[in-house]
Design a protein around this motif. Structure first.
Motif, PDB file in Angstrom:
ATOM      1  N   GLN A 208       0.828  -1.207   0.000  1.00 42.48           N
ATOM      2  CA  GLN A 208       0.000   0.000   0.000  1.00 42.48           C
ATOM      3  C   GLN A 208       0.862   1.256   0.000  1.00 42.48           C
ATOM      4  O   GLN A 208       0.541   2.235  -0.679  1.00 42.48           O
ATOM      5  CB  GLN A 208      -0.942   0.007   1.204  1.00 42.48           C
ATOM      6  N   TRP A 209       1.965   1.228   0.749  1.00 37.15           N
ATOM      7  CA  TRP A 209       2.874   2.378   0.748  1.00 37.15           C
ATOM      8  C   TRP A 209       3.332   2.669  -0.681  1.00 37.15           C
ATOM      9  O   TRP A 209       3.353   3.814  -1.130  1.00 37.15           O
ATOM     10  CB  TRP A 209       4.122   2.126   1.578  1.00 37.15           C
ATOM     11  N   LEU A 210       3.746   1.589  -1.366  1.00 36.18           N
ATOM     12  CA  LEU A 210       4.292   1.741  -2.711  1.00 36.18           C
ATOM     13  C   LEU A 210       3.216   2.165  -3.703  1.00 36.18           C
ATOM     14  O   LEU A 210       3.486   2.959  -4.613  1.00 36.18           O
ATOM     15  CB  LEU A 210       4.949   0.438  -3.159  1.00 36.18           C
ATOM     16  N   TYR A 211       2.008   1.661  -3.528  1.00 35.47           N
ATOM     17  CA  TYR A 211       0.927   2.072  -4.427  1.00 35.47           C
ATOM     18  C   TYR A 211       0.621   3.557  -4.239  1.00 35.47           C
ATOM     19  O   TYR A 211       0.378   4.275  -5.212  1.00 35.47           O
ATOM     20  CB  TYR A 211      -0.334   1.242  -4.198  1.00 35.47           C
ATOM     21  N   GLU A 212       0.640   4.034  -2.991  1.00 37.55           N
ATOM     22  CA  GLU A 212       0.441   5.465  -2.743  1.00 37.55           C
ATOM     23  C   GLU A 212       1.497   6.280  -3.482  1.00 37.55           C
ATOM     24  O   GLU A 212       1.185   7.279  -4.147  1.00 37.55           O
ATOM     25  CB  GLU A 212       0.535   5.756  -1.252  1.00 37.55           C
ATOM     26  N   SER A 213       2.764   5.868  -3.364  1.00 41.83           N
ATOM     27  CA  SER A 213       3.846   6.588  -4.032  1.00 41.83           C
ATOM     28  C   SER A 213       3.672   6.536  -5.551  1.00 41.83           C
ATOM     29  O   SER A 213       3.900   7.535  -6.252  1.00 41.83           O
ATOM     30  CB  SER A 213       5.201   5.987  -3.641  1.00 41.83           C
ATOM     31  N   TYR A 214       3.272   5.365  -6.053  1.00 45.95           N
ATOM     32  CA  TYR A 214       3.065   5.202  -7.496  1.00 45.95           C
ATOM     33  C   TYR A 214       1.955   6.122  -8.006  1.00 45.95           C
ATOM     34  O   TYR A 214       2.088   6.762  -9.060  1.00 45.95           O
ATOM     35  CB  TYR A 214       2.736   3.736  -7.788  1.00 45.95           C
ATOM     36  N   THR A 215       0.876   6.224  -7.272  1.00 51.43           N
ATOM     37  CA  THR A 215      -0.235   7.090  -7.659  1.00 51.43           C
ATOM     38  C   THR A 215       0.224   8.541  -7.753  1.00 51.43           C
ATOM     39  O   THR A 215      -0.118   9.269  -8.692  1.00 51.43           O
ATOM     40  CB  THR A 215      -1.389   6.975  -6.643  1.00 51.43           C
ATOM     41  N   ILE A 216       1.028   8.960  -6.778  1.00 44.71           N
ATOM     42  CA  ILE A 216       1.548  10.332  -6.788  1.00 44.71           C
ATOM     43  C   ILE A 216       2.497  10.531  -7.963  1.00 44.71           C
ATOM     44  O   ILE A 216       2.440  11.552  -8.666  1.00 44.71           O
ATOM     45  CB  ILE A 216       2.254  10.656  -5.461  1.00 44.71           C
ATOM     46  N   SER A 217       3.367   9.554  -8.199  1.00 46.82           N
ATOM     47  CA  SER A 217       4.340   9.692  -9.287  1.00 46.82           C
ATOM     48  C   SER A 217       3.640   9.842 -10.638  1.00 46.82           C
ATOM     49  O   SER A 217       4.096  10.608 -11.503  1.00 46.82           O
ATOM     50  CB  SER A 217       5.315   8.509  -9.309  1.00 46.82           C
ATOM     51  N   ASN A 218       2.536   9.131 -10.838  1.00 46.03           N
ATOM     52  CA  ASN A 218       1.798   9.265 -12.101  1.00 46.03           C
ATOM     53  C   ASN A 218       1.318  10.695 -12.314  1.00 46.03           C
ATOM     54  O   ASN A 218       1.379  11.236 -13.430  1.00 46.03           O
ATOM     55  CB  ASN A 218       0.598   8.309 -12.112  1.00 46.03           C
ATOM     56  N   LYS A 219       0.834  11.331 -11.258  1.00 46.26           N
ATOM     57  CA  LYS A 219       0.381  12.720 -11.360  1.00 46.26           C
ATOM     58  C   LYS A 219       1.552  13.658 -11.643  1.00 46.26           C
ATOM     59  O   LYS A 219       1.425  14.622 -12.394  1.00 46.26           O
ATOM     60  CB  LYS A 219      -0.326  13.128 -10.071  1.00 46.26           C
ATOM     61  N   LEU A 220       2.704  13.364 -11.029  1.00 48.14           N
ATOM     62  CA  LEU A 220       3.874  14.218 -11.235  1.00 48.14           C
ATOM     63  C   LEU A 220       4.356  14.146 -12.678  1.00 48.14           C
ATOM     64  O   LEU A 220       4.751  15.165 -13.267  1.00 48.14           O
ATOM     65  CB  LEU A 220       5.000  13.807 -10.280  1.00 48.14           C
ATOM     66  N   TYR A 221       4.330  12.955 -13.250  1.00 47.12           N
ATOM     67  CA  TYR A 221       4.693  12.817 -14.664  1.00 47.12           C
ATOM     68  C   TYR A 221       3.749  13.621 -15.554  1.00 47.12           C
ATOM     69  O   TYR A 221       4.185  14.285 -16.504  1.00 47.12           O
ATOM     70  CB  TYR A 221       4.630  11.344 -15.071  1.00 47.12           C
ATOM     71  N   GLU A 222       2.454  13.555 -15.274  1.00 48.61           N
ATOM     72  CA  GLU A 222       1.462  14.236 -16.109  1.00 48.61           C
ATOM     73  C   GLU A 222       1.670  15.746 -16.122  1.00 48.61           C
ATOM     74  O   GLU A 222       1.325  16.418 -17.100  1.00 48.61           O
ATOM     75  CB  GLU A 222       0.051  13.922 -15.600  1.00 48.61           C
ATOM     76  N   GLU A 223       2.219  16.289 -15.048  1.00 51.77           N
ATOM     77  CA  GLU A 223       2.393  17.740 -14.941  1.00 51.77           C
ATOM     78  C   GLU A 223       3.553  18.267 -15.789  1.00 51.77           C
ATOM     79  O   GLU A 223       3.615  19.463 -16.072  1.00 51.77           O
ATOM     80  CB  GLU A 223       2.623  18.126 -13.478  1.00 51.77           C
ATOM     81  N   ILE A 224       4.464  17.376 -16.158  1.00 48.37           N
ATOM     82  CA  ILE A 224       5.606  17.809 -16.962  1.00 48.37           C
ATOM     83  C   ILE A 224       5.219  17.717 -18.435  1.00 48.37           C
ATOM     84  O   ILE A 224       5.086  16.625 -18.995  1.00 48.37           O
ATOM     85  CB  ILE A 224       6.849  16.951 -16.670  1.00 48.37           C
ATOM     86  N   LYS A 225       5.035  18.849 -19.055  1.00 44.72           N
ATOM     87  CA  LYS A 225       4.507  18.928 -20.414  1.00 44.72           C
ATOM     88  C   LYS A 225       5.584  19.053 -21.479  1.00 44.72           C
ATOM     89  O   LYS A 225       5.317  18.819 -22.663  1.00 44.72           O
ATOM     90  CB  LYS A 225       3.545  20.112 -20.538  1.00 44.72           C
ATOM     91  N   GLU A 226       6.796  19.448 -21.080  1.00 46.48           N
ATOM     92  CA  GLU A 226       7.842  19.687 -22.067  1.00 46.48           C
ATOM     93  C   GLU A 226       9.215  19.527 -21.430  1.00 46.48           C
ATOM     94  O   GLU A 226       9.354  19.655 -20.208  1.00 46.48           O
ATOM     95  CB  GLU A 226       7.707  21.101 -22.637  1.00 46.48           C
ATOM     96  N   PRO A 227      10.238  19.222 -22.231  1.00 49.26           N
ATOM     97  CA  PRO A 227      11.595  19.130 -21.699  1.00 49.26           C
ATOM     98  C   PRO A 227      12.042  20.461 -21.093  1.00 49.26           C
ATOM     99  O   PRO A 227      11.688  21.532 -21.593  1.00 49.26           O
ATOM    100  CB  PRO A 227      12.447  18.775 -22.928  1.00 49.26           C
ATOM    101  N   ASN A 228      12.781  20.370 -20.012  1.00 58.21           N
ATOM    102  CA  ASN A 228      13.315  21.556 -19.339  1.00 58.21           C
ATOM    103  C   ASN A 228      12.218  22.519 -18.883  1.00 58.21           C
ATOM    104  O   ASN A 228      12.413  23.740 -18.868  1.00 58.21           O
ATOM    105  CB  ASN A 228      14.323  22.280 -20.237  1.00 58.21           C
ATOM    106  N   GLN A 229      11.095  21.943 -18.506  1.00 55.42           N
ATOM    107  CA  GLN A 229      10.007  22.769 -17.965  1.00 55.42           C
ATOM    108  C   GLN A 229      10.479  23.485 -16.704  1.00 55.42           C
ATOM    109  O   GLN A 229      11.182  22.909 -15.879  1.00 55.42           O
ATOM    110  CB  GLN A 229       8.795  21.882 -17.652  1.00 55.42           C
TER     111      GLN A 229
END
Length: 263
Positions: A208-229
């Protein structure tokens, strides 16, 4: 040719810690210091018999410091687990149920099991306890459950206040260091929990700890729209509470694991 070899070696040395360091020194000490405040008397006595006067906070970074000794290189893949994008909660748990790789999930379970062995040799108790303190912190750093193709965000280049960085390093160190607090000041600022919260968090599994971290990481990836943002004030404003929550949960859960091992 000699210059090229030196540059390649330097790059390799830089690459290894990037893959395995989480929260940086400050973050790991925050997690450990929070845990220290929730130890039972029995757990505290047994931990002291293993670590002596070395506090949890000072033990927390040993697995990163020891990278200077090549004989401990085998510990590097213990610090993280990479998940592909788009997995459901059930898919993550199904994967972990069959996981036999050398990663943070299998090795956290391993060191916990070993430390419960009353006849374990003293030198292994010291090693595994230091590793456990560190890995529980790692499990709560979202990018340590990042994607394999970009090495957990290490290849996602960004600018942090106009300075070159990557998504992994922003979450390892830069967000925490930006708060400009010592680890003891940081703990005093965020360490507010109820008995009910601690019971709930400590009752949840490593998966569950790891799934929580994974869920957050997915959102963090989505926020990066371009290289060197460019990431700066707004990024800190939007994410500092998430950082604090992960540090706090990591500390409370570490205490729960230690209290269970040394009951």
């Amino acid at each position: 040719m000699r210059i090229i070899k030196k540059l390649l070696l330097a790059g390799l040395l830089f690459y290894i810690p990037c893959q395995t360091m989480a929260w940086g020194m400050l973050g790991h000490r925050i997690v450990a210091q929070i845990a220290d405040g929730y130890l039972t008397k029995k757990a505290r006595r047994q931990i002291m018999s293993i670590l002596g006067n070395e506090s949890l906070a000072m033990s927390a970074n040993w697995p990163d410091f020891i990278k200077s000794d090549p004989s401990y290189n085998y510990l590097s893949p213990w610090h993280y687990i990479n998940f592909k994008e788009g997995l459901s909660e059930q898919q993550v748990h199904d994967y972990l149920a069959k996981d036999t790789a050398t990663d943070i999930y299998t090795k956290l379970n391993f060191v916990i099991s070993e430390l419960k062995n009353k006849s374990l040799e003293q030198d292994k108790k010291v090693l595994y306890l230091r590793v456990l303190i560190h890995l529980v912190g790692d499990a709560h750093q979202p990018m340590h459950t990042g994607r394999p193709d970009d090495l957990g965000g290490n290849r996602v280049n960004v600018l942090w206040f106009n300075q070159p960085a990557n998504l992994h390093s922003v979450w390892d160190e830069k967000l925490i260091e930006y708060q400009e607090l010592s680890y003891t000041e940081y703990v005093k600022a965020i360490n507010f929990t109820s008995k009910e919260q601690r019971k709930e968090w400590q009752g949840q599994s490593i998966g569950q700890w790891l799934y929580e971290s994974y869920t957050i990481s997915n959102k963090l990836y989505e926020e990066i729209k371009e290289p060197n943002q460019k990431l700066s004030y707004r990024y800190n404003f939007d994410h500092v509470q998430t950082v604090n929550d992960r540090l706090l949960k990591g500390g409370v859960r570490l205490a729960g694991v230690l209290n269970d091992i040394f009951k």
